[in-house]
Design an enzyme around this catalytic site. Structure first.
Site, PDB file in Angstrom:
ATOM      1  N   GLU A 115       0.702  -1.161   0.184  1.00 48.79           N
ATOM      2  CA  GLU A 115      -0.029  -0.135  -0.011  1.00 48.79           C
ATOM      3  C   GLU A 115       1.128   1.222   0.010  1.00 48.79           C
ATOM      4  O   GLU A 115       2.092   1.337   0.235  1.00 48.79           O
ATOM      5  CB  GLU A 115      -0.941   0.097   0.999  1.00 48.79           C
ATOM      6  CG  GLU A 115      -1.970  -1.263   1.032  1.00 48.79           C
ATOM      7  CD  GLU A 115      -3.206  -0.971   1.901  1.00 48.79           C
ATOM      8  OE1 GLU A 115      -3.373   0.126   2.789  1.00 48.79           O
ATOM      9  OE2 GLU A 115      -3.976  -1.877   2.287  1.00 48.79           O
ATOM     10  N   ARG A 280      -1.075   9.200   0.243  1.00 50.68           N
ATOM     11  CA  ARG A 280      -2.300   9.240   0.158  1.00 50.68           C
ATOM     12  C   ARG A 280      -3.090  10.914  -0.069  1.00 50.68           C
ATOM     13  O   ARG A 280      -3.858  10.947  -0.633  1.00 50.68           O
ATOM     14  CB  ARG A 280      -3.093   8.737   1.429  1.00 50.68           C
ATOM     15  CG  ARG A 280      -4.622   8.282   1.220  1.00 50.68           C
ATOM     16  CD  ARG A 280      -5.044   7.295   2.167  1.00 50.68           C
ATOM     17  NE  ARG A 280      -4.965   6.042   2.056  1.00 50.68           N
ATOM     18  CZ  ARG A 280      -5.539   5.079   2.897  1.00 50.68           C
ATOM     19  NH1 ARG A 280      -6.067   5.324   4.033  1.00 50.68           N
ATOM     20  NH2 ARG A 280      -5.196   3.885   2.663  1.00 50.68           N
ATOM     21  N   HIS A 339     -12.088   9.917   5.220  1.00 46.33           N
ATOM     22  CA  HIS A 339     -11.840   8.679   5.405  1.00 46.33           C
ATOM     23  C   HIS A 339     -11.407   8.239   6.962  1.00 46.33           C
ATOM     24  O   HIS A 339     -11.849   7.411   7.480  1.00 46.33           O
ATOM     25  CB  HIS A 339     -10.926   8.087   4.392  1.00 46.33           C
ATOM     26  CG  HIS A 339     -10.588   6.700   4.566  1.00 46.33           C
ATOM     27  ND1 HIS A 339     -11.545   5.792   4.222  1.00 46.33           N
ATOM     28  CD2 HIS A 339      -9.659   6.126   4.858  1.00 46.33           C
ATOM     29  CE1 HIS A 339     -11.060   4.373   4.428  1.00 46.33           C
ATOM     30  NE2 HIS A 339      -9.589   4.701   4.834  1.00 46.33           N
ATOM     31  N   ARG A 374      -2.038   9.636   8.090  1.00 47.70           N
ATOM     32  CA  ARG A 374      -1.848   8.248   8.715  1.00 47.70           C
ATOM     33  C   ARG A 374      -1.083   7.188   7.426  1.00 47.70           C
ATOM     34  O   ARG A 374      -1.716   7.304   6.388  1.00 47.70           O
ATOM     35  CB  ARG A 374      -3.233   7.446   9.027  1.00 47.70           C
ATOM     36  CG  ARG A 374      -3.299   6.236   9.394  1.00 47.70           C
ATOM     37  CD  ARG A 374      -4.678   5.581   9.424  1.00 47.70           C
ATOM     38  NE  ARG A 374      -5.537   5.397   8.365  1.00 47.70           N
ATOM     39  CZ  ARG A 374      -6.090   4.581   7.881  1.00 47.70           C
ATOM     40  NH1 ARG A 374      -6.097   3.451   8.541  1.00 47.70           N
ATOM     41  NH2 ARG A 374      -6.770   4.572   6.475  1.00 47.70           N
TER      42      ARG A 374
HETATM   43  C1  LIG Z   1     -14.294   1.899   4.313  1.00 46.20           C
HETATM   44  C2  LIG Z   1     -13.066   1.909   5.308  1.00 46.20           C
HETATM   45  C3  LIG Z   1     -12.011   1.024   5.035  1.00 46.20           C
HETATM   46  C4  LIG Z   1     -10.801   0.979   5.985  1.00 46.20           C
HETATM   47  N1  LIG Z   1      -9.742   0.163   5.821  1.00 46.20           N
HETATM   48  C5  LIG Z   1      -8.863  -0.028   6.423  1.00 46.20           C
HETATM   49  C6  LIG Z   1      -7.761  -0.884   6.406  1.00 46.20           C
HETATM   50  O1  LIG Z   1      -7.609  -1.684   5.288  1.00 46.20           O
HETATM   51  N2  LIG Z   1      -6.868  -0.710   7.499  1.00 46.20           N
HETATM   52  C7  LIG Z   1      -6.851  -0.077   8.608  1.00 46.20           C
HETATM   53  O2  LIG Z   1      -6.006  -0.193   9.348  1.00 46.20           O
HETATM   54  N3  LIG Z   1      -7.816   0.757   8.684  1.00 46.20           N
HETATM   55  C8  LIG Z   1      -8.814   0.808   7.881  1.00 46.20           C
HETATM   56  N4  LIG Z   1     -10.004   1.829   8.059  1.00 46.20           N
HETATM   57  C9  LIG Z   1      -9.912   2.388   9.231  1.00 46.20           C
HETATM   58  C10 LIG Z   1     -10.236   1.653  10.278  1.00 46.20           C
HETATM   59  O3  LIG Z   1     -11.398   0.613  10.015  1.00 46.20           O
HETATM   60  C11 LIG Z   1     -10.837   2.333  11.674  1.00 46.20           C
HETATM   61  O4  LIG Z   1      -9.778   3.295  11.920  1.00 46.20           O
HETATM   62  C12 LIG Z   1     -10.972   1.356  12.894  1.00 46.20           C
HETATM   63  O5  LIG Z   1     -11.642   0.354  12.307  1.00 46.20           O
HETATM   64  C13 LIG Z   1     -11.620   2.260  14.092  1.00 46.20           C
HETATM   65  O6  LIG Z   1     -11.704   1.272  15.055  1.00 46.20           O
HETATM   66  P1  LIG Z   1     -12.537   1.765  16.166  1.00 46.20           P
HETATM   67  O7  LIG Z   1     -12.911   0.580  16.909  1.00 46.20           O
HETATM   68  O8  LIG Z   1     -11.915   2.783  16.797  1.00 46.20           O
HETATM   69  O9  LIG Z   1     -13.753   2.482  15.445  1.00 46.20           O
HETATM   70  P2  LIG Z   1     -15.053   1.788  15.114  1.00 46.20           P
HETATM   71  O10 LIG Z   1     -14.762   0.597  14.256  1.00 46.20           O
HETATM   72  O11 LIG Z   1     -15.823   2.720  14.082  1.00 46.20           O
HETATM   73  O12 LIG Z   1     -16.147   1.738  16.155  1.00 46.20           O
HETATM   74  C14 LIG Z   1     -16.834   2.631  16.745  1.00 46.20           C
HETATM   75  C15 LIG Z   1     -17.934   1.860  17.475  1.00 46.20           C
HETATM   76  O13 LIG Z   1     -18.455   3.063  18.447  1.00 46.20           O
HETATM   77  C16 LIG Z   1     -19.904   3.122  18.176  1.00 46.20           C
HETATM   78  N5  LIG Z   1     -20.425   4.260  18.579  1.00 46.20           N
HETATM   79  C17 LIG Z   1     -20.322   5.536  17.774  1.00 46.20           C
HETATM   80  N6  LIG Z   1     -21.079   6.314  18.610  1.00 46.20           N
HETATM   81  C18 LIG Z   1     -21.481   5.933  19.727  1.00 46.20           C
HETATM   82  C19 LIG Z   1     -22.053   6.366  20.879  1.00 46.20           C
HETATM   83  N7  LIG Z   1     -22.419   7.745  21.067  1.00 46.20           N
HETATM   84  N8  LIG Z   1     -22.204   5.761  21.938  1.00 46.20           N
HETATM   85  C20 LIG Z   1     -21.930   4.209  21.872  1.00 46.20           C
HETATM   86  N9  LIG Z   1     -21.131   3.552  20.897  1.00 46.20           N
HETATM   87  C21 LIG Z   1     -20.922   4.481  19.723  1.00 46.20           C
HETATM   88  C22 LIG Z   1     -20.244   2.640  16.732  1.00 46.20           C
HETATM   89  O14 LIG Z   1     -21.445   2.160  16.764  1.00 46.20           O
HETATM   90  C23 LIG Z   1     -18.997   1.548  16.820  1.00 46.20           C
HETATM   91  O15 LIG Z   1     -19.461   0.301  17.064  1.00 46.20           O
HETATM   92  C24 LIG Z   1     -10.770   1.725   7.049  1.00 46.20           C
HETATM   93  C25 LIG Z   1     -12.127   2.445   7.500  1.00 46.20           C
HETATM   94  C26 LIG Z   1     -13.139   2.469   6.529  1.00 46.20           C
HETATM   95  C27 LIG Z   1     -14.459   3.331   6.776  1.00 46.20           C
END
Ligand SMILES: Cc1cc2nc3c(=O)[nH]c(=O)nc-3n(C[C@H](O)[C@H](O)[C@H](O)COP(=O)(O)OP(=O)(O)OC[C@H]3O[C@@H](n4cnc5c(N)ncnc54)[C@H](O)[C@@H]3O)c2cc1C
Length: 530
Positions: A115, A280, A339, A374
């Site tokens: 990547e 990126r 993103h 990032r």
């Molecule tokens: C399409 C896409 C592709 C990606 N591809 C990659 C990749 O290949 N590699 C990589 O490293 N990163 C990638 N990323 C980034 C990565 O997915 C995220 O940074 C990472 O998953 C974040 O994890 P998280 O648990 O912090 O948040 P999330 O997985 O977004 O989870 C957040 C959680 O909090 C909950 N929430 C939100 N608001 C509230 C609230 N008020 N009260 C209670 N719960 C709440 C949501 O419902 C969710 O369950 C990608 C992102 C996207 C959108």
């Protein structure tokens, strides 16, 4: 107001950071708050590329740290980059042990994708573009077997109980009625794992739930917010009119897919020596400018990947086909879209925020790993590393207690924030705080955010969003240079020397917003989207 106290650790969120924190806290009892069934509504399950980790003997954590720092444009904390990249291998092996079926070669070695801005192929993946879904499937299955974990689905956090120095509880409301009188849940510790803020933009790849809620509520409780202005825009969101926009993973360009304009000409070769695999932010700006010029940029996978796209990238293929684009025979229309939020709740190496009793991990946090940009696939990795760091730190402060299940009598009958106001806020962010920024646009955006907040701020969910939007726009206005993903057309040069991280409280951001609002009140633009 109903108040419930529990000796459990309260984890807010249902994505990778939340689930992994819960697993790593065992045997300490936890209660997780997830608006939807665990994993849905989370960016984690949508991740396509995979997780960056130096798994090959020819690679090293030091090389991964160097690439992370180079991509971050001078604002990465070296200590954090080294901490994270050193831990990466251990986490991949752990995910594998917990049931994640990473792609392997005939000898059992990890297949790794190339990547952008990685000096080697370093991204472990699952069935091409299924990494996030598969990791979440495996971890949630494991979590459901752990007796120490209680999951409350269908509830969300709307605020934090705080005296400005310490967080002592979280206000919860039912997902389908967030405007009702909330219930206050006080836990032994509180972990914010609510994801990022990119859904605050009209053009985004993030699920609708991911709109800066956690950052906004932490900021309203008094937490310090770091690097708020650094939003990463992905260059190849599929531009077919869906909201959110489906993603065409960067791994496609790693496999040789090229960016072309409506004349069929490649445009990245004249912009950067690495062409489509340039950092990126560089590719995102180029795609954005092609779109603005009416050149309809597209990702052409036909020659490099051909028919194999169907089996190697099933999520991308499905998104194209449901919109009438066959990527085997046609270029995929793309545009830049918000993103990833590099900024967030400022945390240390233990995931502690500036408020006692509040830890943050995953995209809601800003650890100093990403700087201004990032490195691809470092997002999931950061979520894993800091989820475990939070769990270890919290476990060190608690003794394992017997904990009955939490019972919340959540009321019903409340209302969602006004959808029109949310749509306007998202349009303001895309128009004024987007890929290319300038002082006039940022000042106008701050003024419009203030107006929207004054009209619709009775909703806590909306106020959390305007808090985060204010922090992003104010930090962007205060950074009078261009660095990484933050590009100012009126200040295009990167300041010399190491990049300063930004550090703001909501009070400071609102003070700036109020000053601007007073100066410009008479010429605020109409509130309809431009
Ligand atoms: C399409 C896409 C592709 C990606 N591809 C990659 C990749 O290949 N590699 C990589 O490293 N990163 C990638 N990323 C980034 C990565 O997915 C995220 O940074 C990472 O998953 C974040 O994890 P998280 O648990 O912090 O948040 P999330 O997985 O977004 O989870 C957040 C959680 O909090 C909950 N929430 C939100 N608001 C509230 C609230 N008020 N009260 C209670 N719960 C709440 C949501 O419902 C969710 O369950 C990608 C992102 C996207 C959108």
């Amino acid at each position: 107001m109903q108040t419930v106290s529990t000796p459990r650790v309260v984890i807010i969120g249902g994505g990778l950071a939340a689930v992994y924190t819960a697993l790593k806290l065992e045997p300490h009892p936890v209660v997780m708050i997830s608006p939807e069934p665990l994993g849905s509504g989370a960016s984690s399950a949508w991740a396509q590329g995979g997780v960056a980790a130096a798994m090959d003997p020819s690679d090293s954590p030091e090389a991964h740290a160097r690439d992370t720092m180079r991509a971050g444009a001078g604002s990465v904390l070296q200590e954090v980059a080294e901490f994270v990249t050193r831990a990466a291998r251990d986490h991949i092996l752990d995910l594998s042990d917990l049931g994640t079926g990473f792609d392997r070669d005939a000898e059992g070695g990890f297949i790794q994708s190339q990547e952008a801005a990685h000096s080697v192929a370093r991204v472990v993946r699952v069935k091409g573009d299924q990494a996030g879904a598969e990791i979440m499937r495996a971890l949630i299955a494991e979590l459901r077997r752990r007796a120490s974990v209680q999951v409350i689905e269908g509830a969300l956090a709307v605020g934090l109980e705080s005296d400005g120095a310490k967080v002592s509880g979280v206000y919860l409301a039912p997902t389908d009625a967030p405007g009702t009188e909330p219930v206050l849940l006080r836990g032994a510790a509180h972990v914010l794992a609510t994801g990022g803020s990119a859904g605050l933009y009209a053009r985004t790849t993030n699920p609708a739930r991911i709109r800066g809620q956690g950052i906004g509520m932490a900021a309203r409780a008094g937490a310090r917010i770091a690097d708020a202005e650094f939003i990463q825009f992905h260059p190849t969101a599929i531009d077919v009119g869906e909201d959110p926009m489906p993603l065409a993973t960067e791994a496609l360009r790693g496999e040789g897919a090229v960016l072309i304009n409506r004349h069929g000409e490649r445009f990245m070769q004249s912009i950067h020596p690495d062409a489509e695999l340039a950092p990126r932010d560089v590719v995102a700006r180029a795609v954005y400018l092609e779109t603005k010029a009416g050149n309809r940029p597209a990702l052409d996978t036909r020659a490099a990947i051909g028919v194999a796209i169907r089996s190697q990238f099933p999520a991308v293929t499905e998104a194209c086909l449901r919109n009438g684009v066959d990527p085997v025979t046609q270029p995929i229309p793309v545009a830049a879209a918000a993103h990833y939020h590099m900024g967030g709740v400022a945390t240390d190496l233990n995931g502690r925020s500036s408020l006692t009793g509040l830890w943050a991990c995953g995209e809601a946090a800003s650890t100093g790993l990403h700087g201004a940009n990032r490195l691809a696939s470092n997002g999931l990795l950061e979520a894993l590393v800091f989820a475990r760091a939070c769990a270890r730190d919290i476990a060190g402060t608690l003794t394992v207690a017997d904990a009955p299940e939490v019972r919340l009598g959540l009321p019903s009958g409340g209302t969602e924030p006004d959808p029109q106001a949310v749509a306007e806020l998202r349009q303001v962010m895309t128009d004024g705080v987007g890929v290319v920024r300038d002082a006039d646009g940022l000042r106008r955006a701050l003024g419009r955010i203030a107006v929207l907040e004054s009209l619709h701020g009775q909703s806590h969910l909306f106020r959390n969003m305007t808090a985060t939007a204010t922090l992003i726009a104010a930090a962007a206005l205060m950074r009078t240079e261009s660095r990484g993903a933050h590009y100012r057309s009126d200040c295009p040069v990167t300041a010399e020397g190491p990049g300063r991280r930004s550090d703001l409280t909501l009070d400071e951001a609102v003070a700036l917003r109020s000053k601007i609002f007073k100066e410009t009140a008479k010429c605020i633009m109409p509130l309809s989207p431009t």
